[in-house]
Design a protein around this motif. Structure first.
Motif, PDB file in Angstrom:
ATOM      1  N   ASN A 103       7.521   3.744   9.585  1.00  0.00           N
ATOM      2  CA  ASN A 103       7.541   3.741   8.119  1.00  0.00           C
ATOM      3  C   ASN A 103       6.155   3.755   7.513  1.00  0.00           C
ATOM      4  O   ASN A 103       5.996   4.148   6.358  1.00  0.00           O
ATOM      5  N   VAL A 104       5.134   3.288   8.272  1.00  0.00           N
ATOM      6  CA  VAL A 104       3.761   3.241   7.779  1.00  0.00           C
ATOM      7  C   VAL A 104       2.829   3.666   8.913  1.00  0.00           C
ATOM      8  O   VAL A 104       2.773   3.009   9.949  1.00  0.00           O
ATOM      9  N   TYR A 105       2.120   4.770   8.694  1.00  0.00           N
ATOM     10  CA  TYR A 105       1.100   5.209   9.659  1.00  0.00           C
ATOM     11  C   TYR A 105      -0.272   4.699   9.229  1.00  0.00           C
ATOM     12  O   TYR A 105      -0.501   4.484   8.035  1.00  0.00           O
ATOM     13  N   PRO A 106      -1.206   4.498  10.199  1.00  0.00           N
ATOM     14  CA  PRO A 106      -1.019   4.746  11.629  1.00  0.00           C
ATOM     15  C   PRO A 106      -0.604   3.517  12.432  1.00  0.00           C
ATOM     16  O   PRO A 106      -0.150   3.650  13.568  1.00  0.00           O
ATOM     17  N   ILE A 107      -0.747   2.304  11.867  1.00  0.00           N
ATOM     18  CA  ILE A 107      -0.533   1.092  12.677  1.00  0.00           C
ATOM     19  C   ILE A 107       0.424   0.114  12.015  1.00  0.00           C
ATOM     20  O   ILE A 107       0.365  -1.084  12.263  1.00  0.00           O
ATOM     21  N   GLY A 108       1.328   0.611  11.174  1.00  0.00           N
ATOM     22  CA  GLY A 108       2.210  -0.314  10.475  1.00  0.00           C
ATOM     23  C   GLY A 108       1.501  -0.935   9.281  1.00  0.00           C
ATOM     24  O   GLY A 108       0.559  -0.351   8.728  1.00  0.00           O
ATOM     25  N   LEU A 109       1.944  -2.111   8.883  1.00  0.00           N
ATOM     26  CA  LEU A 109       1.389  -2.790   7.706  1.00  0.00           C
ATOM     27  C   LEU A 109       0.411  -3.875   8.166  1.00  0.00           C
ATOM     28  O   LEU A 109       0.827  -4.929   8.642  1.00  0.00           O
ATOM     29  N   PRO A 110      -0.909  -3.637   8.015  1.00  0.00           N
ATOM     30  CA  PRO A 110      -1.886  -4.626   8.479  1.00  0.00           C
ATOM     31  C   PRO A 110      -1.915  -5.859   7.573  1.00  0.00           C
ATOM     32  O   PRO A 110      -1.300  -5.893   6.504  1.00  0.00           O
ATOM     33  N   ALA A 111      -2.662  -6.865   8.002  1.00  0.00           N
ATOM     34  CA  ALA A 111      -2.857  -8.072   7.191  1.00  0.00           C
ATOM     35  C   ALA A 111      -3.628  -7.723   5.912  1.00  0.00           C
ATOM     36  O   ALA A 111      -4.291  -6.680   5.829  1.00  0.00           O
ATOM     37  N   THR A 112      -3.539  -8.590   4.924  1.00  0.00           N
ATOM     38  CA  THR A 112      -4.133  -8.293   3.608  1.00  0.00           C
ATOM     39  C   THR A 112      -5.637  -8.072   3.666  1.00  0.00           C
ATOM     40  O   THR A 112      -6.189  -7.337   2.847  1.00  0.00           O
ATOM     41  N   HIS A 113      -6.340  -8.702   4.617  1.00  0.00           N
ATOM     42  CA  HIS A 113      -7.793  -8.561   4.698  1.00  0.00           C
ATOM     43  C   HIS A 113      -8.220  -7.340   5.526  1.00  0.00           C
ATOM     44  O   HIS A 113      -9.405  -7.036   5.619  1.00  0.00           O
ATOM     45  N   HIS A 114      -7.274  -6.640   6.127  1.00  0.00           N
ATOM     46  CA  HIS A 114      -7.586  -5.481   6.977  1.00  0.00           C
ATOM     47  C   HIS A 114      -8.066  -4.315   6.108  1.00  0.00           C
ATOM     48  O   HIS A 114      -7.502  -4.063   5.031  1.00  0.00           O
ATOM     49  N   PRO A 115      -9.081  -3.556   6.540  1.00  0.00           N
ATOM     50  CA  PRO A 115      -9.589  -2.444   5.716  1.00  0.00           C
ATOM     51  C   PRO A 115      -8.561  -1.335   5.473  1.00  0.00           C
ATOM     52  O   PRO A 115      -8.693  -0.574   4.510  1.00  0.00           O
ATOM     53  N   GLY A 116      -7.553  -1.245   6.318  1.00  0.00           N
ATOM     54  CA  GLY A 116      -6.540  -0.208   6.129  1.00  0.00           C
ATOM     55  C   GLY A 116      -5.345  -0.649   5.308  1.00  0.00           C
ATOM     56  O   GLY A 116      -4.403   0.136   5.108  1.00  0.00           O
ATOM     57  N   ARG A 117      -5.370  -1.885   4.799  1.00  0.00           N
ATOM     58  CA  ARG A 117      -4.212  -2.419   4.079  1.00  0.00           C
ATOM     59  C   ARG A 117      -3.920  -1.628   2.797  1.00  0.00           C
ATOM     60  O   ARG A 117      -2.766  -1.347   2.476  1.00  0.00           O
ATOM     61  N   GLY A 118      -4.962  -1.286   2.037  1.00  0.00           N
ATOM     62  CA  GLY A 118      -4.752  -0.594   0.764  1.00  0.00           C
ATOM     63  C   GLY A 118      -4.043   0.738   0.940  1.00  0.00           C
ATOM     64  O   GLY A 118      -3.078   1.036   0.228  1.00  0.00           O
TER      65      GLY A 118
END
Length: 403
Positions: A90-105
């Motif tokens: 449902n979310v590429y590339p690694i799913g839904l990261p934690a809020t502080h992760h740079p890919g979260r936005g």
């Protein structure tokens, strides 16, 4: 060595020429080429419709995504008598990261775009998880899965995220009278690291019990991983990937590795990465699942994972791959496949009161269009696939012989 290289070069050239003849074109088994002559009665309305959409994790967020526009059109036509099943990744590339992760936005933006479309649907919404939602199967994937599930419950409270908590399943959902959805969490079997407590044999025993108790219904079993596939995870590679094997990791990694490059496809076909059908964990799960499903004729099994559209009718079962929700990838024609297409789109199942079930292939006409393309394949699955000229002649020959 020169002789081996020459043979390899000729074989790759021949394969490349073959692929050029059918890449991105719909393939239909010759026995079903008469499919355009068969269609459901236009005077009848389905009692329930199910959209099966896999791997939508890289949709465009600016409102122009062709698949989301097509899905919204399907939702508007269907109304409350329908169910959308999102088949994982449902979310590429690694799913839904934690809020502080740079890919979260970026992950949130893509996921919210999908959930916003689903939130406007009057019918039922069901989301499954795939290997990317479990952090691409890494040891901390269960944490990613639970974070995504919590996010869905908060953002779209009416949606079902199944099976809950990453458990293996099966979980049942009665869609309408006579139509049952059964959800299996296939990632549970191939996941590395922590995962919820469960028993592999018990899960399949329960699946068998569910199917036995619902022989009177039309049953759709949904999971992320295919049980049949003519694509990457089924060990099928293009000629280009033999010469430029790194393009399987990144589409622009054109580093020529002839001969040596063929070792990667060979490895993926015989041994397999964790997400491949040949991998020991995946192979074991697939074998046990098929052993159960093949006891119950006419069950429909729907999956994503490979980024294309595929339909197999094997041993009285129906097997779908509907994983081109946001990406497309090579799929090989022929083999056991009745239909394949390397194209964005999704399958729809239309259930009629008469007992008929029709499989329809829905693809966008152009980017941003609300209209579907011309239908490239449809088939009546229940009570049985429509007779083709080939099968009819075989039956007639058999009848004459018996007579």
């Amino acid at each position: 060595m020169l002789a081996v290289a020459a043979v390899m070069a000729v074989w790759l050239a021949w394969r490349f020429w073959q692929e050029r003849q059918y890449r991105r074109r719909p393939y239909v088994d010759p026995a079903y080429l008469d499919w355009p002559q068969h269609e459901p009665d236009p005077a009848l309305t389905p009692v329930h419709r199910v959209a099966l959409l896999g791997d939508p994790g890289a949709v465009a967020t600016d409102g122009t995504d062709p698949i989301l526009n097509l899905l919204e059109s399907w939702q508007n036509q269907t109304g409350p008598a329908g169910t959308v099943v999102i088949l994982g990744d449902n979310v590429y590339p690694i799913g839904l990261p934690a809020t502080h992760h740079p890919g979260r936005g970026a992950a949130e933006a893509r996921f919210n775009t999908l959930l916003d479309v689903l939130g406007r649907f009057q019918g039922r919404v069901v989301l499954l998880s795939g290997n990317h939602d479990w952090h691409k199967g890494r040891p901390d994937g269960w944490e990613y899965l639970r974070r995504q599930e919590t996010y869905v419950h908060e953002y779209l409270p009416t949606a079902h995220y199944l099976p809950a908590g990453g458990t293996p399943g099966p979980v049942t959902l009665q869609l309408t009278e006579g139509v049952l959805l059964v959800v299996m969490n296939t990632q549970w079997w191939v996941q590395r690291g922590a995962r919820p407590t469960g028993n592999s044999k018990e899960a399949f025993r329960q699946l068998r019990e569910v199917l036995a108790a619902n022989r009177h219904q039309r049953v759709v079993v949904a999971g992320h991983h295919p049980l049949y596939s003519n694509a990457l995870h089924g060990g099928k590679f293009t000629a280009k990937q033999h010469v430029f094997p790194l393009t399987t990791v990144h589409k622009r990694a054109y580093v020529p590795l002839p001969i040596i490059g063929s070792l990667l496809p060979l490895y993926r076909k015989l041994v397999g990465a964790a997400e491949d059908m040949s991998h020991p964990r995946y192979r074991k799960m697939r074998r046990r699942m098929l052993r159960v499903l093949q006891e119950f004729p006419n069950v429909i099994y729907a999956a994503g994972h490979d980024h294309n559209l595929q339909y197999f009718h094997h041993r009285a079962g129906h097997y779908l791959v509907s994983g081109s929700g946001s990406k497309t990838a090579f799929v090989q024609k022929g083999g056991r496949a009745t239909f394949v297409h390397e194209q964005k789109g999704f399958f729809s199942l239309d259930f009629y009161e008469s007992g008929d079930t029709w499989l329809r292939t829905l693809e966008p006409a152009v980017a941003g269009s609300l209209a579907p393309a011309a239908e490239v394949f449809r088939l009546r699955l229940h009570p049985a696939p429509v007779s083709s000229p080939v099968s009819t002649s075989l039956l007639a020959s058999f009848a004459r012989h018996v007579g």
